[in-house]
Motif scaffolding. Structure first.
Motif, PDB file in Angstrom:
ATOM      1  N   HIS A 118       0.835  -1.202   0.000  1.00 43.64           N
ATOM      2  CA  HIS A 118       0.000   0.000   0.000  1.00 43.64           C
ATOM      3  C   HIS A 118       0.870   1.252   0.000  1.00 43.64           C
ATOM      4  O   HIS A 118       0.610   2.204  -0.753  1.00 43.64           O
ATOM      5  N   ALA A 119       1.920   1.249   0.829  1.00 43.39           N
ATOM      6  CA  ALA A 119       2.811   2.406   0.894  1.00 43.39           C
ATOM      7  C   ALA A 119       3.495   2.640  -0.449  1.00 43.39           C
ATOM      8  O   ALA A 119       3.684   3.791  -0.863  1.00 43.39           O
ATOM      9  N   GLN A 120       3.854   1.569  -1.139  1.00 45.90           N
ATOM     10  CA  GLN A 120       4.496   1.738  -2.442  1.00 45.90           C
ATOM     11  C   GLN A 120       3.515   2.311  -3.455  1.00 45.90           C
ATOM     12  O   GLN A 120       3.856   3.195  -4.243  1.00 45.90           O
ATOM     13  N   GLY A 121       2.269   1.819  -3.439  1.00 51.21           N
ATOM     14  CA  GLY A 121       1.257   2.360  -4.342  1.00 51.21           C
ATOM     15  C   GLY A 121       0.998   3.836  -4.086  1.00 51.21           C
ATOM     16  O   GLY A 121       0.841   4.632  -5.020  1.00 51.21           O
ATOM     17  N   VAL A 122       0.965   4.217  -2.817  1.00 45.87           N
ATOM     18  CA  VAL A 122       0.770   5.622  -2.454  1.00 45.87           C
ATOM     19  C   VAL A 122       1.958   6.457  -2.926  1.00 45.87           C
ATOM     20  O   VAL A 122       1.787   7.556  -3.479  1.00 45.87           O
ATOM     21  N   ALA A 123       3.175   5.942  -2.741  1.00 47.11           N
ATOM     22  CA  ALA A 123       4.371   6.679  -3.141  1.00 47.11           C
ATOM     23  C   ALA A 123       4.416   6.893  -4.650  1.00 47.11           C
ATOM     24  O   ALA A 123       4.753   7.990  -5.130  1.00 47.11           O
ATOM     25  N   VAL A 124       4.075   5.858  -5.413  1.00 52.42           N
ATOM     26  CA  VAL A 124       4.034   5.982  -6.869  1.00 52.42           C
ATOM     27  C   VAL A 124       3.020   7.053  -7.273  1.00 52.42           C
ATOM     28  O   VAL A 124       3.282   7.894  -8.144  1.00 52.42           O
ATOM     29  N   THR A 125       1.862   7.043  -6.645  1.00 50.60           N
ATOM     30  CA  THR A 125       0.811   8.010  -6.963  1.00 50.60           C
ATOM     31  C   THR A 125       1.242   9.427  -6.610  1.00 50.60           C
ATOM     32  O   THR A 125       1.026  10.368  -7.393  1.00 50.60           O
ATOM     33  N   ARG A 126       1.857   9.599  -5.459  1.00 55.33           N
ATOM     34  CA  ARG A 126       2.339  10.933  -5.062  1.00 55.33           C
ATOM     35  C   ARG A 126       3.342  11.476  -6.080  1.00 55.33           C
ATOM     36  O   ARG A 126       3.285  12.650  -6.455  1.00 55.33           O
ATOM     37  N   ARG A 127       4.275  10.623  -6.509  1.00 53.03           N
ATOM     38  CA  ARG A 127       5.280  11.085  -7.462  1.00 53.03           C
ATOM     39  C   ARG A 127       4.632  11.487  -8.789  1.00 53.03           C
ATOM     40  O   ARG A 127       5.034  12.473  -9.416  1.00 53.03           O
ATOM     41  N   ALA A 128       3.631  10.712  -9.205  1.00 50.93           N
ATOM     42  CA  ALA A 128       2.937  11.049 -10.451  1.00 50.93           C
ATOM     43  C   ALA A 128       2.230  12.399 -10.327  1.00 50.93           C
ATOM     44  O   ALA A 128       2.244  13.211 -11.263  1.00 50.93           O
ATOM     45  N   LEU A 129       1.624  12.663  -9.186  1.00 50.61           N
ATOM     46  CA  LEU A 129       0.952  13.945  -8.968  1.00 50.61           C
ATOM     47  C   LEU A 129       1.948  15.099  -8.979  1.00 50.61           C
ATOM     48  O   LEU A 129       1.665  16.186  -9.498  1.00 50.61           O
ATOM     49  N   GLN A 130       3.128  14.865  -8.418  1.00 54.66           N
ATOM     50  CA  GLN A 130       4.140  15.916  -8.357  1.00 54.66           C
ATOM     51  C   GLN A 130       4.677  16.271  -9.737  1.00 54.66           C
ATOM     52  O   GLN A 130       5.222  17.363  -9.932  1.00 54.66           O
ATOM     53  N   GLN A 131       4.558  15.352 -10.670  1.00 50.08           N
ATOM     54  CA  GLN A 131       5.079  15.578 -12.013  1.00 50.08           C
ATOM     55  C   GLN A 131       4.105  16.336 -12.928  1.00 50.08           C
ATOM     56  O   GLN A 131       4.450  16.673 -14.053  1.00 50.08           O
ATOM     57  N   ALA A 190      -7.698   9.066  -0.697  1.00 51.05           N
ATOM     58  CA  ALA A 190      -7.617  10.391  -0.079  1.00 51.05           C
ATOM     59  C   ALA A 190      -6.370  11.145  -0.530  1.00 51.05           C
ATOM     60  O   ALA A 190      -6.400  12.366  -0.661  1.00 51.05           O
ATOM     61  N   VAL A 191      -5.284  10.421  -0.783  1.00 49.03           N
ATOM     62  CA  VAL A 191      -4.038  11.062  -1.201  1.00 49.03           C
ATOM     63  C   VAL A 191      -4.250  11.858  -2.484  1.00 49.03           C
ATOM     64  O   VAL A 191      -3.879  13.027  -2.581  1.00 49.03           O
ATOM     65  N   TRP A 192      -4.855  11.204  -3.490  1.00 49.51           N
ATOM     66  CA  TRP A 192      -5.000  11.916  -4.767  1.00 49.51           C
ATOM     67  C   TRP A 192      -6.248  12.787  -4.820  1.00 49.51           C
ATOM     68  O   TRP A 192      -6.219  13.863  -5.409  1.00 49.51           O
ATOM     69  N   SER A 193      -7.341  12.350  -4.194  1.00 52.19           N
ATOM     70  CA  SER A 193      -8.567  13.145  -4.272  1.00 52.19           C
ATOM     71  C   SER A 193      -8.417  14.458  -3.503  1.00 52.19           C
ATOM     72  O   SER A 193      -8.963  15.491  -3.904  1.00 52.19           O
ATOM     73  N   THR A 194      -7.658  14.441  -2.406  1.00 50.48           N
ATOM     74  CA  THR A 194      -7.404  15.680  -1.663  1.00 50.48           C
ATOM     75  C   THR A 194      -6.584  16.649  -2.504  1.00 50.48           C
ATOM     76  O   THR A 194      -6.849  17.855  -2.523  1.00 50.48           O
ATOM     77  N   ALA A 195      -5.587  16.126  -3.220  1.00 47.49           N
ATOM     78  CA  ALA A 195      -4.773  16.977  -4.091  1.00 47.49           C
ATOM     79  C   ALA A 195      -5.629  17.595  -5.194  1.00 47.49           C
ATOM     80  O   ALA A 195      -5.501  18.784  -5.512  1.00 47.49           O
TER      81      ALA A 195
END
Length: 209
Positions: A59-72, A119-124
């Protein structure tokens, strides 16, 4: 030795991500995950004390991948289009990374895996839409309704991705956000992009004079 242990751990995370993505948390077993990773159950428990701990790592890896994609995501087009681009990045992650799909499924299968992937991506996306509220580019639209539409379309895209996976579509290894291919013709992310190209003129309204 440490490098070998790191490779084994990553192989276990990838095998577990596939297992959770395909079969869900309850049906997954450490024995099956170890076998899929080409190692023993003892090796699994050496690296992860329980199935819950392994699920947390996936789960943490999936969240990290998603965060990096959002940052790009490029924000030069304004907050509304940036919010839609963020959603598109999430769909590409779902399409191309098994750890992201596993994180999405673990959100539903488990109640104890913070931070919640959605929540990680929907909040962003919501924060970006809040910036757009009241601006000329979003004047005709209610940001909360736009957010709801984004959520519906991303979840629909996830269902479509899973349907394609059952039909044998290829996947990349977990954690490979830097290697994500561009939008492919006929892909779910391509459909998502084309849908928003159709919807954005309605959301943005006529250009200001």
């Amino acid at each position: 030795m440490q490098e070998r242990a790191a490779r084994t751990r990553q192989a276990l995370v990838h095998a577990a991500a596939r297992e959770f993505d395909d079969n869900g948390y309850a049906a997954a077993s450490l024995t099956g995950i170890g076998k899929a990773a080409g190692t023993s159950t003892g090796a699994v428990t050496f690296h992860f004390t329980s199935k819950a701990a392994l699920a947390d790592a996936v789960h943490a890896q999936g969240v990290a991948v998603t965060r990096r994609a959002l940052q790009q995501v490029d924000h030069q087009a304004g907050p509304l289009r940036s919010a839609i681009a963020m959603a598109g990045a999430v769909v590409r992650c779902l399409e191309n990374d098994v750890a992201v799909r596993a994180a999405a499924r673990l959100d539903r299968d488990r109640e104890d895996c913070p931070p919640n992937w959605r929540a990680v991506w929907s909040t962003a996306v919501e924060e970006e839409l809040a910036k757009a509220a009241g601006t000329p580019s979003c004047a005709p639209a209610n940001p909360s309704l736009v957010l709801a539409l984004v959520l519906y379309l991303v979840h629909g895209a996830e269902a479509n991705v899973r349907a394609q996976r059952r039909g044998g579509a290829p996947e990349t290894r977990a954690g490979s956000v830097s290697d994500l291919p561009g939008t492919r013709a006929g892909s779910v992310s391509d459909l998502f992009t084309r849908m928003w190209e159709m919807l954005l003129p309605v959301v943005e309204g006529p250009p200001s004079s």
